[in-house]
Design a protein around this motif. Structure first.
Motif, PDB file in Angstrom:
ATOM      1  N   LYS A 112       0.863  -1.189   0.000  1.00  0.00           N
ATOM      2  CA  LYS A 112       0.000   0.000   0.000  1.00  0.00           C
ATOM      3  C   LYS A 112       0.894   1.231   0.000  1.00  0.00           C
ATOM      4  O   LYS A 112       1.867   1.308   0.765  1.00  0.00           O
ATOM      5  N   VAL A 113       0.580   2.188  -0.857  1.00  0.00           N
ATOM      6  CA  VAL A 113       1.393   3.391  -0.957  1.00  0.00           C
ATOM      7  C   VAL A 113       1.215   4.272   0.287  1.00  0.00           C
ATOM      8  O   VAL A 113       0.152   4.266   0.906  1.00  0.00           O
ATOM      9  N   TYR A 114       2.266   4.961   0.676  1.00  0.00           N
ATOM     10  CA  TYR A 114       2.180   5.961   1.760  1.00  0.00           C
ATOM     11  C   TYR A 114       3.182   7.070   1.421  1.00  0.00           C
ATOM     12  O   TYR A 114       3.881   7.009   0.399  1.00  0.00           O
ATOM     13  N   GLU A 115       3.244   8.084   2.254  1.00  0.00           N
ATOM     14  CA  GLU A 115       4.033   9.276   1.920  1.00  0.00           C
ATOM     15  C   GLU A 115       5.514   8.994   1.640  1.00  0.00           C
ATOM     16  O   GLU A 115       6.134   9.619   0.794  1.00  0.00           O
ATOM     17  N   GLY A 116       6.090   8.018   2.351  1.00  0.00           N
ATOM     18  CA  GLY A 116       7.525   7.737   2.180  1.00  0.00           C
ATOM     19  C   GLY A 116       7.839   6.815   1.016  1.00  0.00           C
ATOM     20  O   GLY A 116       9.011   6.568   0.707  1.00  0.00           O
ATOM     21  N   SER A 117       6.804   6.310   0.338  1.00  0.00           N
ATOM     22  CA  SER A 117       7.010   5.353  -0.759  1.00  0.00           C
ATOM     23  C   SER A 117       7.571   6.038  -2.003  1.00  0.00           C
ATOM     24  O   SER A 117       7.328   7.216  -2.254  1.00  0.00           O
ATOM     25  N   THR A 118       8.301   5.251  -2.775  1.00  0.00           N
ATOM     26  CA  THR A 118       8.829   5.727  -4.058  1.00  0.00           C
ATOM     27  C   THR A 118       7.680   6.121  -4.991  1.00  0.00           C
ATOM     28  O   THR A 118       7.842   6.973  -5.868  1.00  0.00           O
ATOM     29  N   TYR A 119       6.530   5.495  -4.794  1.00  0.00           N
ATOM     30  CA  TYR A 119       5.407   5.686  -5.715  1.00  0.00           C
ATOM     31  C   TYR A 119       4.347   6.666  -5.194  1.00  0.00           C
ATOM     32  O   TYR A 119       3.251   6.753  -5.745  1.00  0.00           O
ATOM     33  N   PHE A 120       4.687   7.409  -4.144  1.00  0.00           N
ATOM     34  CA  PHE A 120       3.721   8.372  -3.601  1.00  0.00           C
ATOM     35  C   PHE A 120       3.384   9.428  -4.666  1.00  0.00           C
ATOM     36  O   PHE A 120       4.269  10.020  -5.266  1.00  0.00           O
ATOM     37  N   ASN A 121       2.079   9.608  -4.925  1.00  0.00           N
ATOM     38  CA  ASN A 121       1.585  10.537  -5.958  1.00  0.00           C
ATOM     39  C   ASN A 121       2.048  10.166  -7.375  1.00  0.00           C
ATOM     40  O   ASN A 121       2.086  11.017  -8.277  1.00  0.00           O
ATOM     41  N   SER A 122       2.403   8.904  -7.578  1.00  0.00           N
ATOM     42  CA  SER A 122       2.878   8.466  -8.891  1.00  0.00           C
ATOM     43  C   SER A 122       1.730   8.361  -9.895  1.00  0.00           C
ATOM     44  O   SER A 122       0.625   7.909  -9.538  1.00  0.00           O
ATOM     45  N   PRO A 123       1.948   8.756 -11.151  1.00  0.00           N
ATOM     46  CA  PRO A 123       0.913   8.590 -12.186  1.00  0.00           C
ATOM     47  C   PRO A 123       0.681   7.123 -12.558  1.00  0.00           C
ATOM     48  O   PRO A 123      -0.276   6.798 -13.259  1.00  0.00           O
ATOM     49  N   PHE A 124       1.573   6.228 -12.084  1.00  0.00           N
ATOM     50  CA  PHE A 124       1.438   4.796 -12.415  1.00  0.00           C
ATOM     51  C   PHE A 124       0.448   4.069 -11.507  1.00  0.00           C
ATOM     52  O   PHE A 124       0.112   2.918 -11.729  1.00  0.00           O
ATOM     53  N   LEU A 125       0.009   4.756 -10.445  1.00  0.00           N
ATOM     54  CA  LEU A 125      -0.914   4.127  -9.489  1.00  0.00           C
ATOM     55  C   LEU A 125      -2.318   4.017 -10.073  1.00  0.00           C
ATOM     56  O   LEU A 125      -2.830   4.960 -10.691  1.00  0.00           O
ATOM     57  N   TYR A 126      -2.960   2.860  -9.841  1.00  0.00           N
ATOM     58  CA  TYR A 126      -4.390   2.729 -10.142  1.00  0.00           C
ATOM     59  C   TYR A 126      -5.177   3.261  -8.944  1.00  0.00           C
ATOM     60  O   TYR A 126      -6.120   4.037  -9.079  1.00  0.00           O
ATOM     61  N   ASN A 127      -4.783   2.818  -7.783  1.00  0.00           N
ATOM     62  CA  ASN A 127      -5.290   3.368  -6.523  1.00  0.00           C
ATOM     63  C   ASN A 127      -4.183   3.159  -5.489  1.00  0.00           C
ATOM     64  O   ASN A 127      -3.053   2.812  -5.844  1.00  0.00           O
ATOM     65  N   GLU A 128      -4.502   3.321  -4.221  1.00  0.00           N
ATOM     66  CA  GLU A 128      -3.435   3.275  -3.214  1.00  0.00           C
ATOM     67  C   GLU A 128      -2.854   1.875  -3.003  1.00  0.00           C
ATOM     68  O   GLU A 128      -1.819   1.721  -2.353  1.00  0.00           O
TER      69      GLU A 128
END
Length: 651
Positions: A246-262
């Motif tokens: 699950k994405v969170y603020e410290g993740s590499t993918y935070f606010n990433s355009p590649f995310l479908y959802n969290e």
């Protein structure tokens, strides 16, 4: 001293009153007469509104020049098939030796309308008239209803709202059906390859058609979207813990355009990149362990809509069948009045609820029922009912929720009717039981700034679920004593879980009742539904009949096994005609506002004349607009009809 005349809706109810009041008498043709009282009955509706040709023979032939049709005085007539019984009731109402009339038709708007039409057609005889208002057919309740009967004029505002509801349906149905049929039926017939097409319009019916068509189009236009989740397996001694990324603020993918959802990615490639990066790590660190307790209270009691929806889900029967069963159980004195919108009890009923529980214990033959009642009694769970959320006078208009009376008469009941009765008993008894209790564990493990989550909810105390039979399975609770913040867990493997979005669900004959009750919104959550509940579309007494009619006139179809509703080609084309010409008829919010207006007439917030004036103005304005723009509308309709036709041909 003259005689009292009791007027019911059915002969079986008349016999109940006759037996309860212990009056010596003899059965006559259409009534029972004793020394002090006479008991007679309507047979459902005996009077109906006259068709336009009764006002003027010319109106038999449909013509645009005759619209709008807005009578200054409305005409009524006796339904031929019941004219004999009507004449009997009329004769009794006008008998000189009858000085009091007790109106004992069903305690609701429809029952009020049935009697008032008969009274009107009988010449409004000058008698003392009293309204018997009851919540069940038990002896105690009938005696109370007669003793506390109020003068009929006390219910004049209810009578007014009943007359207005009928006039509203009549005006919109007559005027708009004729208007749209005269202008657009030929085009519709050509596309459908039918000689005679009538475009049937109804205030509530048309709105329900729109709900089903809109849902079908949502499904038809839905495009599945794939998504990719990353799951991990961590080792805890001999056990495996499956956690989800699950994405969170410290993740590499935070606010990433590649995310479908969290919790997922749009493309498999991104998920693979994450796995490749984390595969070099052999363990993860626990960054959070949280254990909480949750409680879940029993659901509110059944009103008719909730019972219909539940029976559709559980027994795959239509709302009309459910209403018929509930009505039968009411007439057998086993349930309280079924045509109710309330899901709570009144304070007066709650204070006396011990009588229902005692009678149920005494009369119900099943061991399971007696055991639950014994538990309620031994634990004194019924003592604080008045202070609970299941009692609220402000949420009751005509009648409180459907509950068992305590009386039991199984003779003549089918197995399905028994099952529906049991459903109501279980829901009723569940409100006395304690809440269900859960232990909830949340675990978060971090690997190279990426976090994986695990949530487990364990039922530890069944509470009311013991009686409703849900979620009662035993589960082994997770031992988290070894799980502490900072502890390292071996990482066994990572994998991709592929999924795809699912289209919305079609309405069933039961779920659409819930959507109608909530002005077009299908709200699945029981508590949220109650919080936002407002004016609905139609009433508890009419919703099932509206769905039945839409199926009968072939605008909708219902799957007998699943009760799933879908529009027919004809129904969807009718929708297109109305959408292009009088789109407001398709709007659930507007339709609900008309129902709210009728409620305001009943509660004396607005005058009947004010409601009628708005109704006539709405009718006039829409007729004028359609006639004025008929050619533009016709072009739009033709285009859309061909599109609908093509859609059905392709399918």
């Amino acid at each position: 001293m003259g005689k009292a005349l009791f007027v019911m809706e059915k002969p079986s109810v008349a016999m109940d009153y006759y037996n309860i009041l212990k009056i010596e008498g003899r059965r006559q043709d259409g009534y029972i007469e004793g020394d002090k009282a006479i008991f007679t009955w309507c047979v459902g509706h005996m009077v109906t509104m006259s068709y336009p040709e009764k006002y003027d023979e010319k109106l038999k032939f449909w013509n645009l020049e005759q619209l709008p049709f807005l009578p200054k005085e409305y005409l009524y007539e006796v339904i031929p098939s019941v004219s004999k019984q009507f004449e009997i009731v009329k004769g009794l109402l006008n008998r000189e030796d009858v000085d009091k009339v007790y109106v004992c038709t069903d305690s609701g708007r429809e029952g009020e309308y049935i009697y008032r039409l008969v009274d009107h057609m009988a010449g409004n005889p000058k008698k003392e008239k009293f309204r018997v208002w009851i919540d069940s057919q038990t002896e105690e309740e009938i005696k109370r209803g007669i003793k506390e009967a109020k003068p009929l004029e006390y219910y004049d505002s209810l009578g007014s709202s009943a007359y207005l509801r009928a006039k509203e349906d009549y005006l919109l149905g007559i005027n708009f059906s004729r208007l749209l049929t005269l202008i657009y039926a030929r085009n519709l017939g050509t596309v459908l390859k039918e000689d005679r097409v009538v475009i049937a319009v109804g205030r509530v019916m048309t709105c329900v058609l729109a709900m089903v068509v809109d849902k079908e189009r949502e499904i038809r236009e839905f495009v599945k979207t794939p998504f990719f989740k990353v799951n991990s397996n961590f080792l805890l001694n001999d056990a495996e813990l499956n956690l989800e990324w699950k994405v969170y603020e410290g993740s590499t993918y935070f606010n990433s355009p590649f995310l479908y959802n969290e919790t997922g990615f749009k493309e498999r490639k991104t998920a693979e990149e994450l796995i490749n990066r984390l595969n070099s790590f052999e363990e993860g660190e626990i960054v959070e362990v949280k254990k909480t307790k949750e409680t879940k209270n029993p659901p509110l009691l059944f009103n008719l809509a909730e019972l219909q929806n539940e029976c559709t889900k559980k027994f795959k029967i239509s709302p009309d069948e459910t209403l018929g069963i509930a009505q039968k159980l009411y007439e057998k004195k086993m349930l309280t009045y079924p045509r109710t919108d309330a899901r709570v009890l009144s304070k007066a009923v709650a204070k006396d609820i011990g009588k229902n529980l005692s009678a149920l214990y005494k009369n119900h033959p099943e061991t399971w029922c007696k055991e639950y009642l014994k538990k309620i009694s031994e634990n004194k769970w019924s003592q604080n009912l008045v202070k609970s959320k299941y009692v609220d006078d402000s949420k009751i208009t005509d009648h409180y929720a459907i509950i068992p009376t305590g009386e039991y008469n199984a003779s003549g009941l089918t197995s399905l009717e028994q099952e529906v009765y049991e459903l109501v008993i279980r829901r009723f008894l569940s409100i006395f039981f304690p809440p269900a209790k859960y232990n909830k564990t949340n675990l978060t493990v971090e690997v190279d700034r990426e976090r994986f989550n695990f949530t487990k909810k364990i039922l530890v105390e069944k509470g009311y679920l013991e009686i409703l039979g849900k979620e009662s399975q035993e589960e082994k609770e997770l031992d988290i004593t070894q799980l502490k913040k900072g502890k390292k867990l071996p990482l066994k493997d990572l994998n991709i879980k592929e999924g795809e979005t699912t289209p919305p669900k079609r309405y069933t004959t039961g779920s659409i009742i819930i959507a109608m009750e909530n002005a077009g919104k299908l709200i699945e959550d029981d508590e949220l539904r109650e919080q936002i509940k407002g004016s609905g579309i139609g009433t508890s007494a009419t919703r099932a009949e509206i769905i039945k009619k839409l199926i009968r006139i072939e605008y909708l179809t219902s799957n007998n096994k699943t009760q799933i509703l879908t529009p027919t080609k004809k129904g969807e084309m009718i929708y297109e005609v109305i959408k292009a010409s009088i789109p407001s008829l398709l709007n659930p919010t507007l339709t609900a506002s008309w129902e709210k207006g009728l409620g305001m007439v009943y509660s004396k917030e607005i005058a009947a004349d004010e409601f009628m004036e708005k109704l006539e103005k709405y009718t006039e304005n829409n007729i004028s607009k359609v006639i004025q723009y008929r050619n533009n509308i016709l072009y739009k309709i033709n285009t859309n009809l061909l599109r609908v036709k093509k859609c059905y041909e392709n399918n």
